[in-house]
Motif scaffolding. Structure first.
Motif, PDB file in Angstrom:
ATOM      1  N   GLU A  24       1.411   3.521  -3.141  1.00  0.00           N
ATOM      2  CA  GLU A  24       1.019   3.030  -4.463  1.00  0.00           C
ATOM      3  C   GLU A  24       0.887   1.519  -4.427  1.00  0.00           C
ATOM      4  O   GLU A  24       1.535   0.859  -3.604  1.00  0.00           O
ATOM      5  N   PRO A  25       0.078   0.950  -5.330  1.00  0.00           N
ATOM      6  CA  PRO A  25      -0.009  -0.507  -5.399  1.00  0.00           C
ATOM      7  C   PRO A  25       1.369  -1.139  -5.586  1.00  0.00           C
ATOM      8  O   PRO A  25       2.214  -0.618  -6.316  1.00  0.00           O
ATOM      9  N   GLY A  26       1.603  -2.236  -4.889  1.00  0.00           N
ATOM     10  CA  GLY A  26       2.871  -2.946  -4.971  1.00  0.00           C
ATOM     11  C   GLY A  26       3.891  -2.477  -3.950  1.00  0.00           C
ATOM     12  O   GLY A  26       4.921  -3.121  -3.749  1.00  0.00           O
ATOM     13  N   GLN A  27       3.622  -1.359  -3.294  1.00  0.00           N
ATOM     14  CA  GLN A  27       4.559  -0.811  -2.310  1.00  0.00           C
ATOM     15  C   GLN A  27       4.524  -1.633  -1.023  1.00  0.00           C
ATOM     16  O   GLN A  27       3.458  -2.001  -0.535  1.00  0.00           O
ATOM     17  N   GLN A  28       5.705  -1.905  -0.461  1.00  0.00           N
ATOM     18  CA  GLN A  28       5.819  -2.568   0.842  1.00  0.00           C
ATOM     19  C   GLN A  28       5.483  -1.555   1.933  1.00  0.00           C
ATOM     20  O   GLN A  28       5.933  -0.412   1.864  1.00  0.00           O
ATOM     21  N   VAL A  29       4.712  -1.988   2.935  1.00  0.00           N
ATOM     22  CA  VAL A  29       4.367  -1.111   4.051  1.00  0.00           C
ATOM     23  C   VAL A  29       4.558  -1.851   5.373  1.00  0.00           C
ATOM     24  O   VAL A  29       4.582  -3.084   5.408  1.00  0.00           O
ATOM     25  N   ARG A  30       4.693  -1.081   6.434  1.00  0.00           N
ATOM     26  CA  ARG A  30       4.845  -1.612   7.787  1.00  0.00           C
ATOM     27  C   ARG A  30       3.581  -1.315   8.589  1.00  0.00           C
ATOM     28  O   ARG A  30       2.871  -0.331   8.303  1.00  0.00           O
ATOM     29  N   LYS A  31       3.316  -2.131   9.575  1.00  0.00           N
ATOM     30  CA  LYS A  31       2.181  -1.902  10.465  1.00  0.00           C
ATOM     31  C   LYS A  31       2.295  -0.502  11.053  1.00  0.00           C
ATOM     32  O   LYS A  31       3.357  -0.086  11.512  1.00  0.00           O
ATOM     33  N   GLY A  32       1.197   0.260  10.992  1.00  0.00           N
ATOM     34  CA  GLY A  32       1.165   1.617  11.520  1.00  0.00           C
ATOM     35  C   GLY A  32       1.581   2.693  10.541  1.00  0.00           C
ATOM     36  O   GLY A  32       1.456   3.885  10.834  1.00  0.00           O
ATOM     37  N   GLN A  33       2.064   2.296   9.342  1.00  0.00           N
ATOM     38  CA  GLN A  33       2.490   3.271   8.339  1.00  0.00           C
ATOM     39  C   GLN A  33       1.286   4.015   7.770  1.00  0.00           C
ATOM     40  O   GLN A  33       0.224   3.435   7.541  1.00  0.00           O
ATOM     41  N   LEU A  34       1.462   5.320   7.509  1.00  0.00           N
ATOM     42  CA  LEU A  34       0.409   6.138   6.911  1.00  0.00           C
ATOM     43  C   LEU A  34       0.166   5.705   5.470  1.00  0.00           C
ATOM     44  O   LEU A  34       1.084   5.680   4.656  1.00  0.00           O
ATOM     45  N   LEU A  35      -1.093   5.362   5.163  1.00  0.00           N
ATOM     46  CA  LEU A  35      -1.465   4.966   3.801  1.00  0.00           C
ATOM     47  C   LEU A  35      -2.203   6.087   3.077  1.00  0.00           C
ATOM     48  O   LEU A  35      -2.085   6.229   1.867  1.00  0.00           O
ATOM     49  N   ALA A  36      -2.979   6.870   3.830  1.00  0.00           N
ATOM     50  CA  ALA A  36      -3.753   7.962   3.223  1.00  0.00           C
ATOM     51  C   ALA A  36      -4.164   8.958   4.294  1.00  0.00           C
ATOM     52  O   ALA A  36      -4.352   8.599   5.457  1.00  0.00           O
ATOM     53  N   ASP A  37      -4.307  10.205   3.868  1.00  0.00           N
ATOM     54  CA  ASP A  37      -4.875  11.265   4.711  1.00  0.00           C
ATOM     55  C   ASP A  37      -6.271  11.566   4.184  1.00  0.00           C
ATOM     56  O   ASP A  37      -6.531  11.443   2.982  1.00  0.00           O
ATOM     57  N   ILE A  38      -7.145  12.009   5.082  1.00  0.00           N
ATOM     58  CA  ILE A  38      -8.476  12.471   4.686  1.00  0.00           C
ATOM     59  C   ILE A  38      -8.654  13.862   5.270  1.00  0.00           C
ATOM     60  O   ILE A  38      -8.365  14.092   6.450  1.00  0.00           O
ATOM     61  N   THR A  39      -9.097  14.786   4.406  1.00  0.00           N
ATOM     62  CA  THR A  39      -9.386  16.151   4.866  1.00  0.00           C
ATOM     63  C   THR A  39     -10.880  16.412   4.712  1.00  0.00           C
ATOM     64  O   THR A  39     -11.583  15.689   3.988  1.00  0.00           O
ATOM     65  N   ASP A  40     -11.343  17.464   5.376  1.00  0.00           N
ATOM     66  CA  ASP A  40     -12.719  17.890   5.117  1.00  0.00           C
ATOM     67  C   ASP A  40     -12.728  18.612   3.764  1.00  0.00           C
ATOM     68  O   ASP A  40     -11.698  18.713   3.101  1.00  0.00           O
ATOM     69  N   PHE A  41     -13.875  19.133   3.373  1.00  0.00           N
ATOM     70  CA  PHE A  41     -13.983  19.746   2.049  1.00  0.00           C
ATOM     71  C   PHE A  41     -13.312  21.114   1.958  1.00  0.00           C
ATOM     72  O   PHE A  41     -13.245  21.718   0.890  1.00  0.00           O
ATOM     73  N   ILE A  46      -8.833  15.530   8.890  1.00  0.00           N
ATOM     74  CA  ILE A  46      -9.848  14.954   9.785  1.00  0.00           C
ATOM     75  C   ILE A  46      -9.581  13.487  10.116  1.00  0.00           C
ATOM     76  O   ILE A  46     -10.152  12.967  11.073  1.00  0.00           O
ATOM     77  N   ALA A  47      -8.733  12.804   9.337  1.00  0.00           N
ATOM     78  CA  ALA A  47      -8.465  11.391   9.627  1.00  0.00           C
ATOM     79  C   ALA A  47      -7.224  10.923   8.884  1.00  0.00           C
ATOM     80  O   ALA A  47      -6.802  11.519   7.893  1.00  0.00           O
ATOM     81  N   GLU A  48      -6.644   9.841   9.399  1.00  0.00           N
ATOM     82  CA  GLU A  48      -5.540   9.138   8.742  1.00  0.00           C
ATOM     83  C   GLU A  48      -5.930   7.675   8.599  1.00  0.00           C
ATOM     84  O   GLU A  48      -6.632   7.137   9.453  1.00  0.00           O
ATOM     85  N   VAL A  49      -5.461   7.051   7.535  1.00  0.00           N
ATOM     86  CA  VAL A  49      -5.651   5.617   7.351  1.00  0.00           C
ATOM     87  C   VAL A  49      -4.273   4.982   7.498  1.00  0.00           C
ATOM     88  O   VAL A  49      -3.348   5.314   6.746  1.00  0.00           O
TER      89      VAL A  49
END
Length: 81
Positions: A24-41, A46-49
């Motif tokens: 969420e906005p304002g959340q502290q994150v570390r390098k390499g931390q998962l921010l979002a998943d992407i799936t196919d329809f 299919i991907a991670e951000v």
């Protein structure tokens, strides 16, 4: 005008699909931390951000459909005075 964050990195979607933000906005994150998943329809992963740096989430897209190359979010490292 000076930025309050430096560096700042806008993250773009590596694939077209359905976006599932994990932060969420304002959340502290570390390098390499998962921010979002992407799936196919059909729901298959299919991907991670991942965060490219330690910092704070400045924004994250909340609408599920995403196209390759569209912004997903932004991470900034607060500037030290």
């Amino acid at each position: 005008m000076r930025s309050i964050s430096d560096p700042v990195e806008v993250l773009t979607s590596p694939r077209t699909g359905i976006l599932y933000p994990r932060v969420e906005p304002g959340q502290q994150v570390r390098k390499g931390q998962l921010l979002a998943d992407i799936t196919d329809f059909f729901g298959a992963p299919i991907a991670e951000v991942l965060s490219p740096l330690d910092g704070v989430i400045l924004y994250i897209v909340a609408t599920p459909p995403i196209v390759k190359g569209q912004p997903v979010g932004c991470v900034g490292t607060p500037r030290r005075s």
